[in-house]
Design a protein around this motif. Structure first.
Motif, PDB file in Angstrom:
ATOM      1  N   GLU A  61       0.860  -1.175   0.000  1.00 22.15           N
ATOM      2  CA  GLU A  61       0.000   0.000   0.000  1.00 22.15           C
ATOM      3  C   GLU A  61       0.896   1.225   0.000  1.00 22.15           C
ATOM      4  O   GLU A  61       1.776   1.361   0.850  1.00 22.15           O
ATOM      5  CB  GLU A  61      -0.859  -0.009   1.259  1.00 22.15           C
ATOM      6  N   VAL A  62       0.693   2.092  -0.991  1.00 19.62           N
ATOM      7  CA  VAL A  62       1.465   3.325  -1.067  1.00 19.62           C
ATOM      8  C   VAL A  62       0.486   4.488  -0.976  1.00 19.62           C
ATOM      9  O   VAL A  62      -0.457   4.559  -1.770  1.00 19.62           O
ATOM     10  CB  VAL A  62       2.270   3.394  -2.386  1.00 19.62           C
ATOM     11  N   LEU A  63       0.663   5.352  -0.004  1.00 20.80           N
ATOM     12  CA  LEU A  63      -0.245   6.477   0.239  1.00 20.80           C
ATOM     13  C   LEU A  63      -1.694   5.999   0.328  1.00 20.80           C
ATOM     14  O   LEU A  63      -2.616   6.633  -0.178  1.00 20.80           O
ATOM     15  CB  LEU A  63      -0.101   7.514  -0.888  1.00 20.80           C
ATOM     16  N   GLY A  64      -1.864   4.839   0.926  1.00 20.84           N
ATOM     17  CA  GLY A  64      -3.209   4.298   1.120  1.00 20.84           C
ATOM     18  C   GLY A  64      -3.789   3.614  -0.109  1.00 20.84           C
ATOM     19  O   GLY A  64      -4.932   3.150  -0.090  1.00 20.84           O
ATOM     20  N   ILE A  65      -3.012   3.537  -1.202  1.00 22.76           N
ATOM     21  CA  ILE A  65      -3.512   2.926  -2.441  1.00 22.76           C
ATOM     22  C   ILE A  65      -2.875   1.542  -2.614  1.00 22.76           C
ATOM     23  O   ILE A  65      -1.668   1.384  -2.402  1.00 22.76           O
ATOM     24  CB  ILE A  65      -3.109   3.793  -3.671  1.00 22.76           C
ATOM     25  N   ASP A  66      -3.652   0.572  -3.007  1.00 26.83           N
ATOM     26  CA  ASP A  66      -3.113  -0.755  -3.309  1.00 26.83           C
ATOM     27  C   ASP A  66      -2.276  -0.653  -4.587  1.00 26.83           C
ATOM     28  O   ASP A  66      -2.802  -0.477  -5.685  1.00 26.83           O
ATOM     29  CB  ASP A  66      -4.269  -1.745  -3.499  1.00 26.83           C
TER      30      ASP A  66
END
Ligand SMILES: Nc1ncnc2c1ncn2[C@@H]1O[C@H](COP(=O)(O)OP(=O)(O)O)[C@@H](O)[C@H]1O
Ligand SMILES: [Mg+2]
Length: 313
Positions: A61-66
């Motif tokens: 997860e990067v900045l809350g994005i999968d």
């Protein structure tokens, strides 16, 4: 907002596990240092986290994005400076910045302002009209890092950005990064230079052979692994019975060297030192010089890497 959360990352090239089960928690608004020797798996990890290559397995997860399901969403919000040089040979320094700004759809006025600021910060004024192919490696690297700041981002990945930079340029870059983090940027920074990680990072993960050996703040790493000190005692004259006199002292390794000079390694250095001094005084042995040096982060790093390279690992 979260920075990076990765679980059980694996990446194999054939049978070589370049990344071998890594978990990462990078807090937003911090500089996270990824420190390891050549071939440790740093660049592979950066390529996976920035969605340039897929992991063999694991979640990110990067900045809350999968990042595996939505790589393009991630790419819009991050900046990446990879390890390998990337430049257009015929473009001048200022045109490189301009072009990068256009690629990111930055309006003309902002492009102009930003490139002037970056030319100043990265000390590119003298070479602004020069073509990339005519620059030194360090100058090219400065342009490569500078142009990444033409666009806005929430998270920046830098893969050994200071390689080839002279000490002044290096320090300028590190200080610029520190300031950027104060305005909310999160940075994932790889290096094999320990002093750099120590100067820059809030948290350091030590990686070797695709595995993380430790994660902590520079200070905690020192406290956890670096209690050991090296004490050196120089005596005024040679004493052949020293090893006998000091034989009762525990919790340390004593090296008698030449008979006038003793080195002691211990994680209980205060206790050990006072015991030794007491014995020396009782025996009328005078001390000429004495020093106690704490283990440095560099010692810790080298030891960790060496231990993890040992055959039974
Ligand atoms: N494209 C590739 N094909 C095969 N092996 C690779 C490839 N990229 C990296 N490796 C291997 O994976 C390991 C980790 O490499 P890398 O991530 O570049 O390490 P670092 O950046 O820490 O120096 C090394 O053993 C390297 O040789
Ligand atoms: Mg690398």
């Amino acid at each position: 907002m979260s920075g990076i959360t990765a679980r059980s990352l694996h990446k194999s090239y054939g049978t070589i596990p370049a990344v071998d089960g890594i978990d990462l928690d990078v807090r937003s608004g911090h500089i996270f240092g990824f420190l390891g020797p050549n071939g440790a798996g740093k660049s592979t990890t950066i390529k996976i986290l920035t969605t340039l290559i897929p992991p063999t397995s694991g979640t990110i997860e990067v900045l809350g994005i999968d990042a595996i399901k939505h790589p393009l969403e991630v790419r819009k919000r991050i900046g990446v400076v990879l390890q390998q040089p990337s430049y257009e040979p015929n473009l001048s320094v200022e045109k490189s910045l301009e072009k990068y700004g256009m690629m990111w759809d930055i309006d003309r006025k902002t492009r102009k302002e930003r490139s002037e600021e970056l030319i100043d910060v990265f000390d590119l004024n003298e070479i602004r009209k020069r073509k990339n192919e005519d620059l030194s490696i360090g100058q090219r690297r400065r342009v490569q890092v500078a142009r990444e700041f033409m666009h806005e981002m929430d998270l920046l990945f830098l893969d050994e950005p200071t390689v080839g930079l002279d000490p002044t340029a290096r320090r300028n870059l590190l200080d610029y990064l520190k300031n950027k983090v104060k305005t909310g940027l999160t940075i994932f920074y790889t290096t094999h230079v320990l002093t750099e990680a120590e100067y820059l990072c809030d948290e350091i993960a030590v990686i070797n052979k695709g595995k993380i050996l430790a994660v902590d703040s520079p200070n905690n790493l020192k406290n956890t692994f670096g209690q050991e000190k090296t004490i050196t005692i120089h005596l005024s004259e040679r004493h052949d019975n020293l090893s006998e006199l000091l034989s009762g002292i525990t919790d340390c390794i004593i090296d008698f060297n030449t008979g006038t000079n003793i080195t002691i390694q211990s994680s209980k250095s205060e206790v050990v030192l006072s015991q030794i001094l007491q014995i020396l005084i009782e025996n009328n042995i005078s001390v000429e010089d004495l020093s106690a040096i704490p283990t440095t982060l560099e010692d810790i790093f080298l030891k960790m890497v060496k231990d993890s390279n040992a055959p039974n690992n």
